[in-house]
Design an enzyme around this catalytic site. Structure first.
Site, PDB file in Angstrom:
ATOM      1  N   SER A 236      79.455  50.418  72.651  1.00 52.02           N
ATOM      2  CA  SER A 236      79.434  51.941  72.532  1.00 52.02           C
ATOM      3  C   SER A 236      80.681  52.354  71.463  1.00 52.02           C
ATOM      4  O   SER A 236      81.853  51.455  71.333  1.00 52.02           O
ATOM      5  CB  SER A 236      79.276  52.971  73.290  1.00 52.02           C
ATOM      6  OG  SER A 236      80.755  52.870  74.227  1.00 52.02           O
ATOM      7  N   LYS A 237      80.611  53.767  70.927  1.00 54.73           N
ATOM      8  CA  LYS A 237      81.602  53.709  70.376  1.00 54.73           C
ATOM      9  C   LYS A 237      83.162  53.815  70.269  1.00 54.73           C
ATOM     10  O   LYS A 237      84.172  52.973  70.158  1.00 54.73           O
ATOM     11  CB  LYS A 237      81.775  55.401  69.825  1.00 54.73           C
ATOM     12  CG  LYS A 237      81.112  54.865  68.183  1.00 54.73           C
ATOM     13  CD  LYS A 237      81.557  56.591  67.341  1.00 54.73           C
ATOM     14  CE  LYS A 237      79.598  56.866  66.485  1.00 54.73           C
ATOM     15  NZ  LYS A 237      79.294  58.136  66.762  1.00 54.73           N
ATOM     16  N   ARG A 238      83.030  53.582  72.783  1.00 57.70           N
ATOM     17  CA  ARG A 238      84.600  53.402  72.366  1.00 57.70           C
ATOM     18  C   ARG A 238      85.196  52.204  72.463  1.00 57.70           C
ATOM     19  O   ARG A 238      86.360  51.501  72.341  1.00 57.70           O
ATOM     20  CB  ARG A 238      85.248  54.382  73.979  1.00 57.70           C
ATOM     21  CG  ARG A 238      84.065  53.196  74.830  1.00 57.70           C
ATOM     22  CD  ARG A 238      84.041  54.233  76.284  1.00 57.70           C
ATOM     23  NE  ARG A 238      82.959  53.635  77.106  1.00 57.70           N
ATOM     24  CZ  ARG A 238      82.401  52.661  77.559  1.00 57.70           C
ATOM     25  NH1 ARG A 238      83.579  51.748  77.791  1.00 57.70           N
ATOM     26  NH2 ARG A 238      81.005  52.419  77.408  1.00 57.70           N
ATOM     27  N   HIS A 239      84.427  51.352  72.017  1.00 53.88           N
ATOM     28  CA  HIS A 239      84.417  49.679  71.859  1.00 53.88           C
ATOM     29  C   HIS A 239      84.993  49.451  70.735  1.00 53.88           C
ATOM     30  O   HIS A 239      85.596  48.391  70.011  1.00 53.88           O
ATOM     31  CB  HIS A 239      84.013  48.120  72.791  1.00 53.88           C
ATOM     32  CG  HIS A 239      83.383  49.026  74.022  1.00 53.88           C
ATOM     33  ND1 HIS A 239      82.069  49.340  74.073  1.00 53.88           N
ATOM     34  CD2 HIS A 239      83.876  48.831  74.872  1.00 53.88           C
ATOM     35  CE1 HIS A 239      82.589  49.227  75.271  1.00 53.88           C
ATOM     36  NE2 HIS A 239      83.146  48.984  75.918  1.00 53.88           N
ATOM     37  N   GLY A 240      85.122  50.473  68.842  1.00 53.73           N
ATOM     38  CA  GLY A 240      85.753  50.968  68.348  1.00 53.73           C
ATOM     39  C   GLY A 240      84.803  50.346  67.839  1.00 53.73           C
ATOM     40  O   GLY A 240      83.529  51.415  68.138  1.00 53.73           O
TER      41      GLY A 240
END
Ligand code: GLU
Length: 475
Positions: A236-240
């Site tokens: 998800s977005k929190r991984h970049g």
């Protein structure tokens, strides 16, 4: 072999979707087949034109050219309608007048009684429903037995038919539903291999039941494992960045991105770096594992570096040109010059953006001097030596690395100096800092005029600081 990519346009094309598209593309190319693009935009509330544009742009950028389409489900109402009628006529579907409230009540009751919540089939055998009155059409799923999916990646998977409700295939407003149109489209488009994300596996038995009910050939299915972030959670977005176009903006090469995506689940021995042609040559679903792929941004960077460093300079120049223009920097030379410039930096940047950052002194005459570099190398250098080098370079009639090296050697010999003592101050004078390609290459590519101007400027800086006696070489 006919494959398809069938995105729902409710956002940008993300890493997972791009991998699905890639595997379908590779499979079709590998077998001389056809790759179809279908936009699943039946959900008008969630589908947007921006998303469609972003998906098409992403596929173009990755070079995943489709052979047929794009087909838009929103424009295919006339294709789907007769199939609903066919289902009704053969008794595989029926009209149901239960209201959403009634269906809800059924669910709650079942739940309260410890049964699986779902539609209880009460309209199944009714013959009294007025086709003109509001109703939905439901597909009558088999009452018992099992439906098997012979998945090409995970092997046979069995589903208990009793677990599968009579699903709505046409809504009250006449619009067909998702699982139904996927079946009709895959059949109409003669898709032989449905390759999609694992999140669709639970739809597959319903779809297989409908193929059978319609007397249509059932395609092969392959469900790709999930992609996880490095922490083991779903990507998800929190991984970049997860949008494909973000990687374009960050200066990644499309061939590197597809190389990286291919390795998220697929392998070929222990090879990591593949050209597009090699991917097409070796790709096979047999070598797609059933465990989740892990997205690792550092690996993507490394893969990009491997591709960047072997790209022919003219191609690399063409790839960086738009990024330079996006910064509103003037390119002080033609395409051939730009190719020479990138060749000197090719092993010094992991992405195109890094390469443009590193190229600032080639592209901008207004240098930003690193104060520490000036203090360490320029402030301690001798203006006489630098002036001599300026004169030696000014007198060259040939401008290439050999001639430039000759000029350096003459000056070093005269002053009994080692190269480092001269190269570092010159590097600071020409670039503002201490990091650059080899000094002869740098001077060669910068060109005579700019080199002499920058050396003059450095000599002025040295004089202003009261260094030496102002020995300026003669032109
Ligand atoms: N439209 C679906 C999605 O974007 C894919 C459906 C399919 O591949 O069958 O997830």
């Amino acid at each position: 072999m006919r494959t398809r990519f069938a995105p729902s346009p409710s956002g940008y094309l993300h890493i997972g979707g791009a991998r699905t598209a890639l595997f379908n593309y590779l499979l079709a190319r590998r077998h001389g087949g056809t790759f179809v693009l279908r936009i699943e935009d039946t959900d008008r509330d969630r589908s947007t034109d921006e998303s469609i544009a972003a998906i098409l742009d992403s596929l173009h950028w990755l070079g995943l050219q489709w052979d047929e389409g794009p087909f838009y489900q929103s424009e295919r109402g006339d294709v789907y309608a007769p199939y609903v009628e066919r289902m009704l006529a053969s008794g595989h579907a029926y009209r149901c007048t239960c209201t959403p409230e009634e269906v809800d009540a059924m669910r709650q009751k079942a739940q309260a009684e410890g049964r699986r919540p779902g539609y209880d089939g009460r309209c199944r055998d009714r013959t009294d429903v007025d086709p003109q009155a509001p109703h939905v059409v439901r597909f009558r799923t088999p009452d018992d037995g099992e439906t098997g999916v012979n998945d090409l990646i995970r092997g046979p998977v069995l589903f208990d038919n009793r677990e599968i409700d009579d699903l709505v295939i046409r809504r009250t407003d006449g619009s067909p539903t998702y699982n139904f149109v996927v079946v009709v489209d895959d059949a109409e488009m003669r898709v032989t291999h449905v390759v999609r994300g694992e999140d669709h596996l639970s739809n597959t038995p319903k779809q297989i039941m409908m193929y059978k009910a319609l007397g249509l050939p059932v395609p092969e299915f392959a469900h790709l494992p999930l992609i996880l972030g490095p922490d083991g959670g779903r990507l998800s977005k929190r991984h970049g960045a997860t949008s494909v176009l973000a990687y374009q903006d960050m200066g990644y090469l499309p061939d590197a991105v597809i190389n990286f995506l291919a390795r998220l689940g697929w392998s070929h021995g222990d090879q990591e770096i593949f050209t597009r042609a090699e991917l097409i040559e070796h790709f096979s679903l047999d070598n797609v594992g059933s465990s989740a792929g892990v997205f690792n941004g550092e690996k993507l960077e490394w893969v990009n570096f491997q591709h960047l460093k072997t790209l022919p300079a003219p191609q690399l120049a063409a790839a960086v040109k738009p990024l330079i223009e996006a910064r509103a920097w003037q390119i002080p030379g033609n395409d051939a010059w730009l190719a020479r410039m990138v060749a000197t930096l090719q092993e010094r940047a992991k992405t195109l953006s890094e390469l443009v950052d590193a190229a600032h002194y080639y592209l901008q005459d207004d240098l930003t001097f690193d104060a520490a570099a000036v203090d360490k190398h320029l402030a301690t250098a001798s203006p006489a030596v630098l002036g001599d080098l300026r004169a030696a370079l000014a007198s060259l009639t040939m401008w290439d690395t050999a001639a430039i090296q000759g000029a350096f050697e003459r000056v070093l010999e005269t002053h009994a100096l080692k190269l480092g003592k001269l190269a570092q101050p010159v590097r600071v004078a020409l670039t503002g800092g201490t990091v650059s390609p080899g000094i002869y290459e740098l001077i060669d590519v910068l060109g005579k005029d700019r080199v002499l101007r920058r050396l003059d400027h450095a000599l002025e800086m040295m004089l202003d600081r009261g260094q030496g006696s102002g020995a300026r070489g003669q032109e």
